[in-house]
Write an enzyme that holds these catalytic residues in place. Structure first.
Site, PDB file in Angstrom:
ATOM      1  N   GLU A 283       0.806  -1.275   0.037  1.00  0.00           N
ATOM      2  CA  GLU A 283      -0.138  -0.031   0.015  1.00  0.00           C
ATOM      3  C   GLU A 283       0.861   1.058  -0.015  1.00  0.00           C
ATOM      4  O   GLU A 283       0.715   2.313   0.746  1.00  0.00           O
ATOM      5  CB  GLU A 283      -0.980   0.002   0.909  1.00  0.00           C
ATOM      6  CG  GLU A 283      -1.922  -1.254   1.217  1.00  0.00           C
ATOM      7  CD  GLU A 283      -3.112  -1.191   2.051  1.00  0.00           C
ATOM      8  OE1 GLU A 283      -3.920  -1.710   1.945  1.00  0.00           O
ATOM      9  OE2 GLU A 283      -2.713  -0.896   3.397  1.00  0.00           O
ATOM     10  N   LYS A 357      -2.122 -11.944   8.649  1.00  0.00           N
ATOM     11  CA  LYS A 357      -3.219 -11.824   8.665  1.00  0.00           C
ATOM     12  C   LYS A 357      -4.035 -13.146   8.868  1.00  0.00           C
ATOM     13  O   LYS A 357      -3.894 -14.153   8.011  1.00  0.00           O
ATOM     14  CB  LYS A 357      -3.931 -10.934   7.734  1.00  0.00           C
ATOM     15  CG  LYS A 357      -3.436  -9.517   8.007  1.00  0.00           C
ATOM     16  CD  LYS A 357      -4.225  -8.474   7.101  1.00  0.00           C
ATOM     17  CE  LYS A 357      -4.006  -7.050   7.402  1.00  0.00           C
ATOM     18  NZ  LYS A 357      -4.742  -6.033   6.583  1.00  0.00           N
ATOM     19  N   ASP A 362      -8.410  -9.106   4.261  1.00  0.00           N
ATOM     20  CA  ASP A 362      -8.199  -8.000   4.983  1.00  0.00           C
ATOM     21  C   ASP A 362      -9.320  -8.105   5.895  1.00  0.00           C
ATOM     22  O   ASP A 362     -10.112  -7.154   6.074  1.00  0.00           O
ATOM     23  CB  ASP A 362      -8.233  -6.737   3.983  1.00  0.00           C
ATOM     24  CG  ASP A 362      -7.751  -5.647   4.889  1.00  0.00           C
ATOM     25  OD1 ASP A 362      -7.285  -5.786   5.979  1.00  0.00           O
ATOM     26  OD2 ASP A 362      -7.659  -4.447   4.483  1.00  0.00           O
ATOM     27  N   GLU A 390     -13.032  -2.452  12.072  1.00  0.00           N
ATOM     28  CA  GLU A 390     -13.010  -1.897  10.685  1.00  0.00           C
ATOM     29  C   GLU A 390     -14.012  -2.467   9.964  1.00  0.00           C
ATOM     30  O   GLU A 390     -14.645  -1.523   9.120  1.00  0.00           O
ATOM     31  CB  GLU A 390     -11.623  -2.156   9.932  1.00  0.00           C
ATOM     32  CG  GLU A 390     -11.583  -1.379   8.724  1.00  0.00           C
ATOM     33  CD  GLU A 390     -10.114  -1.739   8.225  1.00  0.00           C
ATOM     34  OE1 GLU A 390      -9.978  -1.322   6.985  1.00  0.00           O
ATOM     35  OE2 GLU A 390      -9.327  -2.105   8.704  1.00  0.00           O
ATOM     36  N   GLU A 508     -22.911 -10.537  10.310  1.00  0.00           N
ATOM     37  CA  GLU A 508     -22.855 -10.924   8.748  1.00  0.00           C
ATOM     38  C   GLU A 508     -23.950 -11.180   8.033  1.00  0.00           C
ATOM     39  O   GLU A 508     -23.872 -10.506   6.803  1.00  0.00           O
ATOM     40  CB  GLU A 508     -22.108 -12.234   9.168  1.00  0.00           C
ATOM     41  CG  GLU A 508     -21.689 -12.889   7.712  1.00  0.00           C
ATOM     42  CD  GLU A 508     -21.122 -14.288   7.887  1.00  0.00           C
ATOM     43  OE1 GLU A 508     -20.630 -14.896   6.891  1.00  0.00           O
ATOM     44  OE2 GLU A 508     -21.474 -15.034   8.838  1.00  0.00           O
ATOM     45  N   TRP A 538      -7.813  -1.713  -5.696  1.00  0.00           N
ATOM     46  CA  TRP A 538      -7.581  -2.913  -4.581  1.00  0.00           C
ATOM     47  C   TRP A 538      -7.486  -4.207  -4.891  1.00  0.00           C
ATOM     48  O   TRP A 538      -7.038  -4.815  -3.806  1.00  0.00           O
ATOM     49  CB  TRP A 538      -8.037  -2.248  -3.380  1.00  0.00           C
ATOM     50  CG  TRP A 538      -7.920  -0.825  -3.082  1.00  0.00           C
ATOM     51  CD1 TRP A 538      -8.912   0.306  -3.278  1.00  0.00           C
ATOM     52  CD2 TRP A 538      -6.792  -0.150  -2.446  1.00  0.00           C
ATOM     53  NE1 TRP A 538      -8.204   1.536  -2.925  1.00  0.00           N
ATOM     54  CE2 TRP A 538      -7.069   1.226  -2.064  1.00  0.00           C
ATOM     55  CE3 TRP A 538      -5.438  -0.559  -1.944  1.00  0.00           C
ATOM     56  CZ2 TRP A 538      -6.277   2.152  -1.913  1.00  0.00           C
ATOM     57  CZ3 TRP A 538      -4.699   0.305  -1.339  1.00  0.00           C
ATOM     58  CH2 TRP A 538      -5.076   1.643  -1.443  1.00  0.00           C
TER      59      TRP A 538
END
Length: 549
Positions: A283, A357, A362, A390, A508, A538
């Site tokens: 990034e 991760k 992500d 997030e 969800e 992205w």
């Protein structure tokens, strides 16, 4: 600021109030003895005195300089036979002493003594009878860490609970007492390491390893009595930014020498620094790719500068092409970390750790487990989770993440046959590793309740408990947190536990069902948007049309 009930989080010992066990403790406990005068031993003495006073309602406890037959609680390094304890493990054991009960807390280290003290207080919060306490515990993970994405100006990247508890307007905050209170919260969960600045290091944070070392030293002095080591996120291009070198090539002798010299200066001021954390070639962050080098070249150069001081270099595996054309079907972001790092397995030095991760994308509300787990057989590795919400409601929504983390930790990679679960890989039980463990991006800020809303505290608590022992069930962790935070009212316990345990699935279902990630608004990642990232750069595409996903 006012230190309210929410501020105390799960250390709200006075909640025992009218519980029958509180009266028993008041009758049974009247004195403590803590042997040792190191900074952590002094913390043990303070925490025992404070916790027992709040639990029993007594103003103070007698403090004995040496153990006596009538001493209620004795805490000392190696007071009991080791019994197979690791350095940070502990024994908490009760025995009859005349007509009273005497509790002994013992560990091979001061840090383990602190963890044993909080484990003892947790037992009392639960209302357990003193005479029934008999615990022997070792941490399952060596490294139990938190990553702060705090910026020096006081802002927090992906922060949903107010501004930084550390920084304000490019200085330390005035309220250092709050940082100490935070250290207490972390120590009570067994957290032993913390990165104090954003992995996306801005210029002013780059100076933490140079002219602002005084600030880092102040923070280290606050966290040290609670057994917590500091890590610094560093900018890979620091030799160019701070020293004016023309390159940051890891094979350049001048670059190598600059890092050796600068690291020595850092450790001269903070000899127990944990090490450095790096986000590189990701990034738009600088890294070794610029010079035709690979990640092992870059990480090992920094690791070798840290090695003489016992420091660790943590290198994030979040590396992918963030300038992808959405029409490019060949570039697959989900493969990126695997493609970059698996070919380098075995090439990283023994004090370098790869931070991976939990999923290949992500921190989505549901993802498969990263394929690096189970394939890296000769490389130190830690799991990276995200406590800050997030993609899971940004602490405006209730989304309890412990059930998600349990699924990840219990996932069987079959790397060495059945039973090769992620939690065993992290514990170093599947592949031989010099260092291993677990880390997470934290969710705290300057809000009075730390996390934006009180129930979001459960994610921080749950992470700490799982980092210590991944075998704990979501139900056990939830019950612990509810009782420690709200007390023993059965209706409250049942209602709040049910809300928490169902919330991940509910969230969800109304945001990104069926594990289809990235259906959120670009940039801030809040609110559902089916095509939010579909045509962005992205590399995050579900490629859905009227025929298929």
């Amino acid at each position: 600021m006012v230190r309210n009930v929410d501020y105390k989080c799960w250390l709200n010992f006075a909640q025992m109030g009218g519980h029958p066990a509180a009266k028993r403790y008041r009758d049974q406990l009247d004195s403590i003895c803590v042997l040792g005068d190191g900074p952590i031993s002094r913390t043990v003495k303070e925490e025992l005195g404070r916790g027992l006073s709040e639990l029993t309602g007594k103003d103070s406890f007698a403090v004995h300089a040496e153990p006596q037959a009538e001493t209620s609680v004795i805490a000392a390094v190696d007071y009991l036979e080791n019994g197979g304890l690791l350095d940070e493990g502990y024994i908490v054991r009760a025995a009859k002493a005349g007509d009273k009960v005497q509790v002994v807390i013992s560990s091979p280290s001061e840090r383990g003594l602190l963890y044993g003290t909080f484990a003892f207080l947790r037992q009392l919060q639960a209302g357990r009878g003193l005479e029934k306490i008999d615990i022997l515990e070792n941490p399952k993970n060596e490294l139990r860490m938190l990553n702060h994405w705090d910026n020096f100006d006081g802002s927090i990247e992906r922060g949903y609970a107010g501004r930084s508890i550390f920084y304000n307007r490019n200085e330390l905050v005035d309220d250092l007492g709050r940082i100490q209170d935070y250290a207490r919260l972390l120590a009570s969960l067994g957290i032993n390491s913390i990165a104090i600045n954003n992995v996306n290091v801005h210029y002013l944070e780059t100076t933490f390893i140079e002219e602002r070392l005084d600030l880092v030293k102040t923070l280290a002095d606050i966290f040290r009595p609670y057994g917590i080591k500091l890590f610094l996120s560093i900018n890979y291009a620091s030799p160019m930014q701070l020293a004016g070198l023309e390159t940051a090539d890891p094979l350049d002798p001048d670059v190598q020498q600059w890092w050796i010299d600068q690291t020595a200066k850092v450790y001269e001021q903070i000899p127990d620094l944990g090490g450095f954390l790096v986000k590189a070639d990701s990034e738009n962050r600088p890294g070794p790719f610029t010079y035709g080098r690979n990640h092992a070249d870059g990480a090992n150069m920094l690791g070798r500068a840290l090695k003489p001081f016992g420091g660790i270099l943590i290198w994030r595996c979040f590396v992918y092409d963030c300038q992808q054309d959405w029409r490019d079907y060949e570039t697959d972001r989900a493969r990126a970390a695997y493609d970059h790092f698996y070919p380098l397995d075995g090439e990283f030095d023994d004090n370098v750790i790869l931070q991976i991760k939990n999923g290949p994308m992500d921190f989505q509300v549901r993802e498969p487990v990263s394929p690096l787990f189970g394939k890296l057989e000769r490389t130190n590795q830690i799991l990276e989770l995200q406590i800050t919400q997030e993609y899971t409601g940004q602490q405006r929504h209730l989304c309890y993440l412990v059930p998600q983390w349990k699924e990840i930790l219990e996932f069987d990679t079959f790397a060495k046959g059945p039973g090769s679960t992620v939690d065993k890989i992290l514990a170093g039980a599947i592949f031989e590793q010099s260092h291993s463990g677990i880390t997470a991006v934290v969710n705290v800020g300057r809000d009075g309740n730390w996390t934006g809303h009180t129930l979001a505290q459960a994610n921080l608590y749950g992470y700490g408990r799982l980092a210590w022992d991944p075998s704990l069930s979501a139900e056990q962790i939830t019950d612990e947190w509810v009782v420690a935070t709200f007390g023993h009212n059965e209706k409250v316990k049942h209602t709040v536990s049910k809300m928490l345990l169902r919330s991940w699935e509910i969230y969800e279902n109304y945001t990104t069902p069926l594990g289809i990630g990235w259906m959120c608004n670009p940039g801030h990642h809040y609110g559902p948007s089916v095509d939010g990232y579909e045509y962005s750069k992205w590399g995050t595409y579900h490629r859905a049309d009227h025929q298929a996903l």
